[in-house]
Design a protein around this motif. Sequence first.
Motif, PDB file in Angstrom:
ATOM      1  N   LEU A 157     -37.805  47.286  18.261  1.00  0.00           N
ATOM      2  CA  LEU A 157     -36.756  46.277  18.643  1.00  0.00           C
ATOM      3  C   LEU A 157     -35.477  47.180  18.627  1.00  0.00           C
ATOM      4  CD1 LEU A 157     -35.363  43.603  18.836  1.00  0.00           C
ATOM      5  CD2 LEU A 157     -35.141  43.463  16.169  1.00  0.00           C
ATOM      6  N   ALA A 158     -35.001  47.976  17.970  1.00  0.00           N
ATOM      7  CA  ALA A 158     -34.024  48.979  18.283  1.00  0.00           C
ATOM      8  C   ALA A 158     -34.221  49.681  19.392  1.00  0.00           C
ATOM      9  CB  ALA A 158     -33.949  50.069  17.005  1.00  0.00           C
ATOM     10  N   GLU A 159     -35.526  50.120  19.747  1.00  0.00           N
ATOM     11  CA  GLU A 159     -35.561  51.037  21.124  1.00  0.00           C
ATOM     12  C   GLU A 159     -35.202  50.030  22.071  1.00  0.00           C
ATOM     13  OE1 GLU A 159     -39.580  52.725  21.243  1.00  0.00           O
ATOM     14  OE2 GLU A 159     -39.156  53.656  19.201  1.00  0.00           O
ATOM     15  N   ARG A 160     -35.891  48.889  22.126  1.00  0.00           N
ATOM     16  CA  ARG A 160     -35.832  47.799  23.114  1.00  0.00           C
ATOM     17  C   ARG A 160     -34.205  47.519  23.346  1.00  0.00           C
ATOM     18  NH1 ARG A 160     -39.049  42.945  24.330  1.00  0.00           N
ATOM     19  NH2 ARG A 160     -38.130  42.190  26.274  1.00  0.00           N
ATOM     20  N   LEU A 161     -33.528  47.292  22.334  1.00  0.00           N
ATOM     21  CA  LEU A 161     -32.136  47.037  22.408  1.00  0.00           C
ATOM     22  C   LEU A 161     -31.349  48.378  22.779  1.00  0.00           C
ATOM     23  CD1 LEU A 161     -31.661  44.653  19.131  1.00  0.00           C
ATOM     24  CD2 LEU A 161     -31.665  43.911  21.664  1.00  0.00           C
ATOM     25  N   GLY A 162     -31.700  49.579  22.651  1.00  0.00           N
ATOM     26  CA  GLY A 162     -31.070  50.711  22.890  1.00  0.00           C
ATOM     27  C   GLY A 162     -30.048  50.997  21.736  1.00  0.00           C
ATOM     28  N   VAL A 163     -30.266  50.750  20.539  1.00  0.00           N
ATOM     29  CA  VAL A 163     -29.499  50.935  19.503  1.00  0.00           C
ATOM     30  C   VAL A 163     -30.186  51.780  18.253  1.00  0.00           C
ATOM     31  CG1 VAL A 163     -28.292  48.784  20.009  1.00  0.00           C
ATOM     32  CG2 VAL A 163     -30.117  48.614  18.130  1.00  0.00           C
ATOM     33  N   PRO A 164     -29.320  52.498  17.468  1.00  0.00           N
ATOM     34  CA  PRO A 164     -29.988  53.228  16.364  1.00  0.00           C
ATOM     35  C   PRO A 164     -30.793  52.152  15.389  1.00  0.00           C
ATOM     36  CG  PRO A 164     -27.485  53.666  16.643  1.00  0.00           C
ATOM     37  CD  PRO A 164     -27.785  52.582  17.651  1.00  0.00           C
ATOM     38  N   PHE A 165     -31.495  52.901  14.835  1.00  0.00           N
ATOM     39  CA  PHE A 165     -32.409  52.474  13.743  1.00  0.00           C
ATOM     40  C   PHE A 165     -32.436  53.202  12.605  1.00  0.00           C
ATOM     41  CE2 PHE A 165     -36.430  52.995  11.572  1.00  0.00           C
ATOM     42  CZ  PHE A 165     -36.726  51.637  11.011  1.00  0.00           C
ATOM     43  N   ALA A 166     -32.299  52.233  11.240  1.00  0.00           N
ATOM     44  CA  ALA A 166     -32.227  52.836  10.037  1.00  0.00           C
ATOM     45  C   ALA A 166     -33.493  52.043   9.066  1.00  0.00           C
ATOM     46  CB  ALA A 166     -31.165  52.777   9.395  1.00  0.00           C
ATOM     47  N   GLU A 167     -33.955  53.061   8.247  1.00  0.00           N
ATOM     48  CA  GLU A 167     -34.779  52.431   7.153  1.00  0.00           C
ATOM     49  C   GLU A 167     -34.246  52.240   5.952  1.00  0.00           C
ATOM     50  OE1 GLU A 167     -37.566  51.094   5.355  1.00  0.00           O
ATOM     51  OE2 GLU A 167     -38.407  51.571   7.330  1.00  0.00           O
ATOM     52  N   ALA A 168     -34.201  51.097   5.336  1.00  0.00           N
ATOM     53  CA  ALA A 168     -33.451  50.801   4.286  1.00  0.00           C
ATOM     54  C   ALA A 168     -34.002  51.520   2.962  1.00  0.00           C
ATOM     55  CB  ALA A 168     -33.508  49.230   3.929  1.00  0.00           C
ATOM     56  N   ASP A 169     -35.372  51.737   3.173  1.00  0.00           N
ATOM     57  CA  ASP A 169     -35.688  52.751   1.899  1.00  0.00           C
ATOM     58  C   ASP A 169     -35.049  53.930   1.596  1.00  0.00           C
ATOM     59  OD1 ASP A 169     -37.401  50.792   1.120  1.00  0.00           O
ATOM     60  OD2 ASP A 169     -39.304  51.813   2.175  1.00  0.00           O
ATOM     61  N   ASP A 170     -34.542  54.473   2.725  1.00  0.00           N
ATOM     62  CA  ASP A 170     -33.927  55.854   3.019  1.00  0.00           C
ATOM     63  C   ASP A 170     -32.484  55.607   2.404  1.00  0.00           C
ATOM     64  OD1 ASP A 170     -35.748  56.874   4.219  1.00  0.00           O
ATOM     65  OD2 ASP A 170     -34.764  56.777   6.209  1.00  0.00           O
ATOM     66  N   PHE A 171     -31.882  54.466   1.951  1.00  0.00           N
ATOM     67  CA  PHE A 171     -30.672  54.201   1.155  1.00  0.00           C
ATOM     68  C   PHE A 171     -30.618  53.975  -0.342  1.00  0.00           C
ATOM     69  CE2 PHE A 171     -29.997  52.878   5.865  1.00  0.00           C
ATOM     70  CZ  PHE A 171     -28.746  53.216   5.803  1.00  0.00           C
ATOM     71  N   HIS A 172     -31.885  54.004  -0.972  1.00  0.00           N
ATOM     72  CA  HIS A 172     -32.265  53.850  -2.199  1.00  0.00           C
ATOM     73  C   HIS A 172     -32.059  55.183  -2.833  1.00  0.00           C
ATOM     74  CE1 HIS A 172     -33.860  49.879  -3.170  1.00  0.00           C
ATOM     75  NE2 HIS A 172     -34.749  49.930  -2.072  1.00  0.00           N
ATOM     76  N   SER A 173     -31.657  55.043  -4.115  1.00  0.00           N
ATOM     77  CA  SER A 173     -31.238  56.015  -5.136  1.00  0.00           C
ATOM     78  C   SER A 173     -32.677  56.609  -5.392  1.00  0.00           C
ATOM     79  CB  SER A 173     -30.399  55.697  -6.113  1.00  0.00           C
ATOM     80  OG  SER A 173     -31.203  54.732  -7.022  1.00  0.00           O
ATOM     81  N   PRO A 174     -32.699  57.770  -6.012  1.00  0.00           N
ATOM     82  CA  PRO A 174     -33.962  58.230  -6.519  1.00  0.00           C
ATOM     83  C   PRO A 174     -34.438  57.437  -7.904  1.00  0.00           C
ATOM     84  CG  PRO A 174     -32.479  60.066  -6.100  1.00  0.00           C
ATOM     85  CD  PRO A 174     -31.585  58.774  -5.908  1.00  0.00           C
TER      86      PRO A 174
END
Length: 168
Positions: A23-40
Amino acid sequence: MAVTTVVVMGVSGVGKTTVARPLAERLGVPFAEADDFHSPANIAKMSAGTPLTDEDREPWLEAIGRWLRERRESGEGGVVTCSALKRSYRDLLRAEADGEVFFLHLTGSSELVGERIERRTDHFMPPSLLRSQLATLEPLGEDETGLSLDVSPGPEQLVAEAVRGLRP
């Protein structure tokens, strides 16, 4: 046209990343994965099969909301995955984003989602937490900007439907 910021939401295993990336590729916008925002600490807790509390989630949701705000303010937009299971979590995301957020809620039967989780080998979320996520889930309200889609058709069709749903 307004800058598009999208949260692809739903329970673990529903296919948020599988839909959000293209979806991000189709819209031409950045993508982020929420799991990467979790604390250890959050990852350790979930890996041990312990559901997160609202207090555990708050800094995580705030960080995702700030990412959305930064994407909107830069004029580039963005797509991020986030379970966003409760209305209060989505309210916090909207408040931190300080602007319009479109929620794409992916849904599927508990059997289908459970099978997907069982097949995953590269994720910290154990199948045992699916029941607690389903119990927590509050579907989008009529006053929330977004769209709910059943994941049965597959990612390509879901991306096409999402793009149509994003058009004013």
